[in-house]
Write an enzyme that holds these catalytic residues in place. Structure first.
Site, PDB file in Angstrom:
ATOM      1  N   GLN A 171     -15.209   2.312  -5.591  1.00 20.78           N
ATOM      2  CA  GLN A 171     -14.502   1.189  -4.977  1.00 20.78           C
ATOM      3  C   GLN A 171     -13.010   1.488  -4.944  1.00 20.78           C
ATOM      4  O   GLN A 171     -12.245   0.744  -4.349  1.00 20.78           O
ATOM      5  CB  GLN A 171     -14.740  -0.095  -5.781  1.00 20.78           C
ATOM      6  CG  GLN A 171     -16.195  -0.494  -5.894  1.00 20.78           C
ATOM      7  CD  GLN A 171     -16.371  -1.654  -6.864  1.00 20.78           C
ATOM      8  OE1 GLN A 171     -16.324  -2.820  -6.477  1.00 20.78           O
ATOM      9  NE2 GLN A 171     -16.545  -1.320  -8.131  1.00 20.78           N
ATOM     10  N   HIS A 210     -14.430   1.326  -0.227  1.00 23.12           N
ATOM     11  CA  HIS A 210     -13.329   0.421   0.113  1.00 23.12           C
ATOM     12  C   HIS A 210     -12.192   1.159   0.801  1.00 23.12           C
ATOM     13  O   HIS A 210     -11.079   0.633   0.872  1.00 23.12           O
ATOM     14  CB  HIS A 210     -12.812  -0.294  -1.145  1.00 23.12           C
ATOM     15  CG  HIS A 210     -13.786  -1.305  -1.673  1.00 23.12           C
ATOM     16  ND1 HIS A 210     -13.660  -1.878  -2.906  1.00 23.12           N
ATOM     17  CD2 HIS A 210     -14.907  -1.833  -1.131  1.00 23.12           C
ATOM     18  CE1 HIS A 210     -14.666  -2.730  -3.103  1.00 23.12           C
ATOM     19  NE2 HIS A 210     -15.438  -2.701  -2.037  1.00 23.12           N
ATOM     20  N   CYS A 236      -6.407   3.830  12.812  1.00 27.11           N
ATOM     21  CA  CYS A 236      -5.665   3.441  14.027  1.00 27.11           C
ATOM     22  C   CYS A 236      -6.338   2.236  14.673  1.00 27.11           C
ATOM     23  O   CYS A 236      -7.529   2.277  14.992  1.00 27.11           O
ATOM     24  CB  CYS A 236      -5.632   4.603  15.031  1.00 27.11           C
ATOM     25  SG  CYS A 236      -4.767   4.152  16.575  1.00 27.11           S
ATOM     26  N   ALA A 264     -13.420   4.574 -20.648  1.00 25.63           N
ATOM     27  CA  ALA A 264     -14.173   5.524 -19.813  1.00 25.63           C
ATOM     28  C   ALA A 264     -13.865   6.968 -20.204  1.00 25.63           C
ATOM     29  O   ALA A 264     -14.754   7.831 -20.171  1.00 25.63           O
ATOM     30  CB  ALA A 264     -13.812   5.302 -18.347  1.00 25.63           C
ATOM     31  N   TYR A 324       0.828  -1.225   0.000  1.00 23.56           N
ATOM     32  CA  TYR A 324       0.000   0.000   0.000  1.00 23.56           C
ATOM     33  C   TYR A 324       0.854   1.264   0.000  1.00 23.56           C
ATOM     34  O   TYR A 324       0.492   2.264  -0.622  1.00 23.56           O
ATOM     35  CB  TYR A 324      -0.981  -0.018   1.183  1.00 23.56           C
ATOM     36  CG  TYR A 324      -2.091  -1.024   0.961  1.00 23.56           C
ATOM     37  CD1 TYR A 324      -2.047  -2.290   1.539  1.00 23.56           C
ATOM     38  CD2 TYR A 324      -3.145  -0.726   0.087  1.00 23.56           C
ATOM     39  CE1 TYR A 324      -3.041  -3.229   1.285  1.00 23.56           C
ATOM     40  CE2 TYR A 324      -4.138  -1.663  -0.174  1.00 23.56           C
ATOM     41  CZ  TYR A 324      -4.080  -2.913   0.423  1.00 23.56           C
ATOM     42  OH  TYR A 324      -5.049  -3.853   0.147  1.00 23.56           O
TER      43      TYR A 324
HETATM   44  N1  APR Z   1     -12.294   2.247 -19.398  1.00 23.81           N
HETATM   45  C1  APR Z   1     -13.365   1.599 -18.870  1.00 23.81           C
HETATM   46  N2  APR Z   1     -13.290   0.393 -18.249  1.00 23.81           N
HETATM   47  C2  APR Z   1     -12.062  -0.161 -18.164  1.00 23.81           C
HETATM   48  C3  APR Z   1     -10.900   0.445 -18.688  1.00 23.81           C
HETATM   49  C4  APR Z   1     -11.054   1.705 -19.325  1.00 23.81           C
HETATM   50  N3  APR Z   1     -10.007   2.365 -19.859  1.00 23.81           N
HETATM   51  N4  APR Z   1      -9.841  -0.376 -18.443  1.00 23.81           N
HETATM   52  C5  APR Z   1     -10.321  -1.455 -17.796  1.00 23.81           C
HETATM   53  N5  APR Z   1     -11.662  -1.334 -17.630  1.00 23.81           N
HETATM   54  C6  APR Z   1     -12.586  -2.265 -16.971  1.00 23.81           C
HETATM   55  C7  APR Z   1     -12.210  -3.724 -17.129  1.00 23.81           C
HETATM   56  O1  APR Z   1     -12.792  -4.238 -18.302  1.00 23.81           O
HETATM   57  C8  APR Z   1     -12.822  -4.341 -15.873  1.00 23.81           C
HETATM   58  O2  APR Z   1     -14.168  -4.709 -16.099  1.00 23.81           O
HETATM   59  O3  APR Z   1     -12.525  -1.993 -15.587  1.00 23.81           O
HETATM   60  C9  APR Z   1     -12.836  -3.182 -14.866  1.00 23.81           C
HETATM   61  C10 APR Z   1     -11.793  -3.347 -13.785  1.00 23.81           C
HETATM   62  O4  APR Z   1     -12.165  -4.472 -13.035  1.00 23.81           O
HETATM   63  P1  APR Z   1     -11.282  -4.885 -11.759  1.00 23.81           P
HETATM   64  O5  APR Z   1      -9.846  -4.866 -12.136  1.00 23.81           O
HETATM   65  O6  APR Z   1     -11.898  -6.131 -11.196  1.00 23.81           O
HETATM   66  O7  APR Z   1     -11.485  -3.674 -10.735  1.00 23.81           O
HETATM   67  P2  APR Z   1     -12.769  -3.410  -9.831  1.00 23.81           P
HETATM   68  O8  APR Z   1     -14.012  -3.861 -10.508  1.00 23.81           O
HETATM   69  O9  APR Z   1     -12.696  -1.987  -9.395  1.00 23.81           O
HETATM   70  O10 APR Z   1     -12.500  -4.361  -8.554  1.00 23.81           O
HETATM   71  C11 APR Z   1     -13.449  -4.259  -7.507  1.00 23.81           C
HETATM   72  O11 APR Z   1     -12.131  -5.748  -6.183  1.00 23.81           O
HETATM   73  O12 APR Z   1      -9.986  -6.259  -5.850  1.00 23.81           O
HETATM   74  C12 APR Z   1     -11.068  -5.699  -5.241  1.00 23.81           C
HETATM   75  O13 APR Z   1     -11.196  -4.009  -3.638  1.00 23.81           O
HETATM   76  C13 APR Z   1     -10.767  -4.266  -4.933  1.00 23.81           C
HETATM   77  O14 APR Z   1     -12.111  -2.317  -5.343  1.00 23.81           O
HETATM   78  C14 APR Z   1     -11.620  -3.503  -5.933  1.00 23.81           C
HETATM   79  C15 APR Z   1     -12.746  -4.482  -6.206  1.00 23.81           C
END
Ligand code: APR
Length: 228
Positions: free
Chosen positions: A87, A105, A113, A215, A52
């Site tokens: 998230q 999250h 703490c 995005a 982290y």
């Molecule tokens: N624009 C839009 N979407 C995108 C882009 C982009 N440029 N790049 C990647 N993605 C999409 C991917 O296709 C995927 O569906 O973003 C998503 C990312 O998914 P994850 O990596 O699983 O991230 P997230 O969904 O935020 O994970 C949720 O899981 O690991 C835990 O706590 C952690 O908050 C996290 C949670």
């Protein structure tokens, strides 16, 4: 028009912040159970702190992208009718101009703490076990919700989803609950639901509408459409 927006790692991808489950994702380099569980922290706090601390330091090298800026513009127009739930633990929404961001999250720029339970703003490393600014005990941990822990703000999120006219999910894989269940809860309470994601997420079939692409392009276009 009451809107709830949920963002995930995908909204920060074009800023250079690695996602979790894409090819070069964060979990690729680590086993989740080694760096993102309370048990891992109890067993090997330094491994967790290094993970982290590195991500907190990396924040200085990335910038908000047009998707973050578009959501800040949306907040300017919608005010309290918009709830932005993320998230993500980065601060790109805030640096993009959003002022009301619910980090379900937790956040890299905060420390929790374990002695007095205070959440304190934090930008330095935690790996050298600094004293808590509130109680002085050296028991500060990342203020991140690990697997098996309860996300922040669930009551506020549920209330907003129950009242929402529109629920938009941006850049999340729909792999992790409770966030992955928000679309169904919002839909059951009468909201229209929209997914904006690079590719169809695991829950894409649960949305009234889904648009796929970066995005940085989809979110500004959608915000312009909403504000027209
Ligand atoms: N624009 C839009 N979407 C995108 C882009 C982009 N440029 N790049 C990647 N993605 C999409 C991917 O296709 C995927 O569906 O973003 C998503 C990312 O998914 P994850 O990596 O699983 O991230 P997230 O969904 O935020 O994970 C949720 O899981 O690991 C835990 O706590 C952690 O908050 C996290 C949670």
């Amino acid at each position: 028009m009451k809107v709830v927006v949920l963002t995930g790692a995908g909204i920060s991808a074009e800023s250079g912040v690695p996602t979790f489950r894409d090819a070069d994702g964060l979990w690729e380099g680590h086993r989740v159970e080694d760096v993102a569980t309370p048990e891992a922290y109890d067993a090997q706090p330094m491994v967790v702190h290094r993970f982290y601390d590195a991500r907190r330091t990396a924040l200085a090298a990335v910038e908000p992208n047009p998707a973050h800026l578009a959501l800040a513009r949306l907040e300017e127009h919608l005010g309290d009718d918009l709830l932005l739930v993320t998230q993500n633990i980065d601060d790109l929404h805030e640096r993009g101009g959003s002022t009301r961001v619910l980090h379900m999250h937790g956040e890299l720029r905060s420390a929790l703490c374990r002695a007095c339970r205070s959440r304190v703003p934090w930008t330095e490393d935690l790996g050298d076990f600094p004293p808590c600014p509130r109680c002085g005990v050296a028991e500060l941990r990342p203020d991140v919700v690990w697997f098996g822990e309860v996300p922040y703000g669930m009551d506020e999120i549920q209330d907003a989803l129950a009242e929402a006219d529109l629920f938009v999910s941006i850049g999340t894989s729909g792999a992790v609950y409770p966030a992955a269940g928000f679309v169904q809860y919002a839909g059951r309470n009468g909201a229209r639901t929209l997914e904006l994601n690079l590719v169809p997420s695991e829950g894409t079939h649960l949305f009234d509408e889904a648009r796929h692409g970066p995005a940085g392009q989809l979110v500004p276009a959608w915000a312009d459409e909403l504000l027209r």
